[in-house]
Scaffold this active site. Sequence first.
Site, PDB file in Angstrom:
ATOM      1  N   ARG A 137      61.367  45.440  37.747  1.00  0.00           N
ATOM      2  CA  ARG A 137      61.200  44.063  37.303  1.00  0.00           C
ATOM      3  C   ARG A 137      61.268  43.961  35.798  1.00  0.00           C
ATOM      4  NH1 ARG A 137      56.384  42.201  39.614  1.00  0.00           N
ATOM      5  NH2 ARG A 137      57.799  41.641  41.287  1.00  0.00           N
ATOM      6  N   TYR A 138      60.552  44.846  35.120  1.00  0.00           N
ATOM      7  CA  TYR A 138      60.535  44.831  33.659  1.00  0.00           C
ATOM      8  C   TYR A 138      61.644  45.750  33.159  1.00  0.00           C
ATOM      9  CZ  TYR A 138      55.757  43.048  34.372  1.00  0.00           C
ATOM     10  OH  TYR A 138      54.658  42.327  34.748  1.00  0.00           O
ATOM     11  N   ARG A 141      60.462  49.696  32.688  1.00  0.00           N
ATOM     12  CA  ARG A 141      59.612  50.468  33.595  1.00  0.00           C
ATOM     13  C   ARG A 141      59.830  50.087  35.054  1.00  0.00           C
ATOM     14  NH1 ARG A 141      57.177  46.559  30.813  1.00  0.00           N
ATOM     15  NH2 ARG A 141      55.267  45.507  31.481  1.00  0.00           N
ATOM     16  N   CYS A 150      47.684  54.255  53.245  1.00  0.00           N
ATOM     17  CA  CYS A 150      46.530  54.235  52.353  1.00  0.00           C
ATOM     18  C   CYS A 150      45.355  54.811  53.128  1.00  0.00           C
ATOM     19  CB  CYS A 150      46.179  52.815  51.932  1.00  0.00           C
ATOM     20  SG  CYS A 150      47.512  52.033  51.023  1.00  0.00           S
ATOM     21  N   CYS A 154      43.022  47.548  52.376  1.00  0.00           N
ATOM     22  CA  CYS A 154      42.266  46.457  51.769  1.00  0.00           C
ATOM     23  C   CYS A 154      42.760  45.162  52.396  1.00  0.00           C
ATOM     24  CB  CYS A 154      42.502  46.424  50.272  1.00  0.00           C
ATOM     25  SG  CYS A 154      42.347  48.048  49.494  1.00  0.00           S
ATOM     26  N   CYS A 157      45.416  42.995  50.684  1.00  0.00           N
ATOM     27  CA  CYS A 157      46.503  43.775  50.074  1.00  0.00           C
ATOM     28  C   CYS A 157      47.774  42.958  49.836  1.00  0.00           C
ATOM     29  CB  CYS A 157      46.855  44.966  50.949  1.00  0.00           C
ATOM     30  SG  CYS A 157      48.243  45.912  50.281  1.00  0.00           S
ATOM     31  N   ARG A 159      50.602  44.145  49.281  1.00  0.00           N
ATOM     32  CA  ARG A 159      51.766  44.812  49.913  1.00  0.00           C
ATOM     33  C   ARG A 159      51.567  44.989  51.401  1.00  0.00           C
ATOM     34  NH1 ARG A 159      51.970  48.562  45.195  1.00  0.00           N
ATOM     35  NH2 ARG A 159      52.824  47.110  43.679  1.00  0.00           N
ATOM     36  N   ASP A 318      46.544  37.602  44.735  1.00  0.00           N
ATOM     37  CA  ASP A 318      47.882  37.079  45.039  1.00  0.00           C
ATOM     38  C   ASP A 318      47.853  36.216  46.299  1.00  0.00           C
ATOM     39  OD1 ASP A 318      49.218  38.351  42.918  1.00  0.00           O
ATOM     40  OD2 ASP A 318      49.306  40.239  44.037  1.00  0.00           O
ATOM     41  N   ASP A 355      49.868  37.459  38.714  1.00  0.00           N
ATOM     42  CA  ASP A 355      51.225  37.946  38.951  1.00  0.00           C
ATOM     43  C   ASP A 355      52.033  36.717  39.353  1.00  0.00           C
ATOM     44  OD1 ASP A 355      53.378  39.790  39.470  1.00  0.00           O
ATOM     45  OD2 ASP A 355      51.817  41.305  39.774  1.00  0.00           O
ATOM     46  N   LYS A 362      53.170  40.126  35.515  1.00  0.00           N
ATOM     47  CA  LYS A 362      51.790  39.840  35.154  1.00  0.00           C
ATOM     48  C   LYS A 362      51.720  38.914  33.940  1.00  0.00           C
ATOM     49  CE  LYS A 362      50.607  44.382  36.906  1.00  0.00           C
ATOM     50  NZ  LYS A 362      51.995  44.801  37.244  1.00  0.00           N
TER      51      LYS A 362
END
Length: 395
Positions: A137-138, A141, A150, A154, A157, A159, A318, A355, A362
């Site tokens: 995206r950036y 990076r 995981c 969570c 989450c 994702r 999010d 985000d 962000k």
Amino acid sequence: MNPAAVDIKEPIIQTTITERIPLSAGEERVLGFFPDAGLAEWEDWRWQLKNRIRSLESISGLVTLTDHEKRGVQGAGDKLTMSIPPYFASLIDEKDPGCPIRLQSVPQDYEFETTDNEMLDPCGEEKNSHVHGLVHRYPDRVLFLVSEMCAMYCRYCTRSRMVGDGAHSLNTSTYDAALEYIRSHKEIRDVLISGGDPLTLSDKMLEYLISSIKAIPHVEFVRIGTRVPATLPQRITPELMAMFKKYSPVWMSVHFNHPKEITARVKQACNMIADAGIPMGSQTVLLRGINDSPEVMKKLFHELLKLRVRPYYIYQCDPIVGSRHFRTSVATGINIMENLRGHTSGYAVPAYVIDGPGGGGKIPVNPDYLVSKENGRYTLRNYAGGLYTYYDPTY
Ligand SMILES: *Cc1c(COP(=O)(O)O)cnc(C)c1O
Ligand code: SF4
């Protein structure tokens, strides 16, 4: 089976840890549900992974479930499965439905409600993904997703579209395509290894990934995004730390949401990470009823500083599908920032970000400290409400 995933059938590896931590009352209680296991198993991360609490039957034995939780656990399999390592489950208050550990790990049926503006991929990661498992995206990076598994899922989450033990789409061939992409894009100087949780992979697979990334000349900054130090601190072994140390500098982005997550085992794990020369930054998701007050956040950040973890981001939750019950107003986040900056060590003040839904990245959100700006005259407000004027020299 995904070749990249950890083989949980491998024999238990006994690791030497400098200081043995006695079991807490909560740990004793949960360990009691596993008659064949003892301290050696409890301290073994593979045992913890293998014995994660995943069914209505097993969670009901540990926790007096509410009706919302019962329905949540029953229906969660279709969406984001429930999965709680026995260690993390030992932190749950079995009698308090508002327990912050419980709210994060035990599904509730509110997850099945969808409201306006919620999305399956709120950060627009798919559209910034030119190679499977890599989000670019950036300009400088990339986010390298290396595992879909995981230790604990969570409930909020971002994702959840891709994580889960059943999702086996990332493997050595997707890794190699992603590595090739990084090699051929010279502008990439920063690689964030994330998932899922990279630390659910074996040491061997992690070493393959890190050594391959570190061998790329234009990559100068590598970090690992993981929640394992909080949910499965047993994974932080001397062997793993020794491996990371070989590839120094490697940074770690850890994920903590509540002071209750900071236990003796977590302290030991974070000390091992810091002692291995790995700087840590923490990410915290602002969650309703869990950490949506300045007091809880401040306590958490103070605890993290003691563990050599620098609070890095507070994320506005999010708008993932089914997250309404976790999300707070943005004003709640701004009020937390207002009560941190100036009121405590600057090192305990992370950046509060949203985000940008759809792929904006962000974006910082802050209390307004600039009261007015005219003719090179800046009127500023400090943390205590005092007004100060700064004259811009270039005006
Ligand atoms: C968060 C994120 C990063 C890293 O952002 P920093 O602000 O450098 O920590 C990189 N790529 C993607 C897609 C991200 O979501
Ligand atoms: S550890 Fe991260 S990727 Fe895994 S379920 Fe939690 S928020 Fe999602």
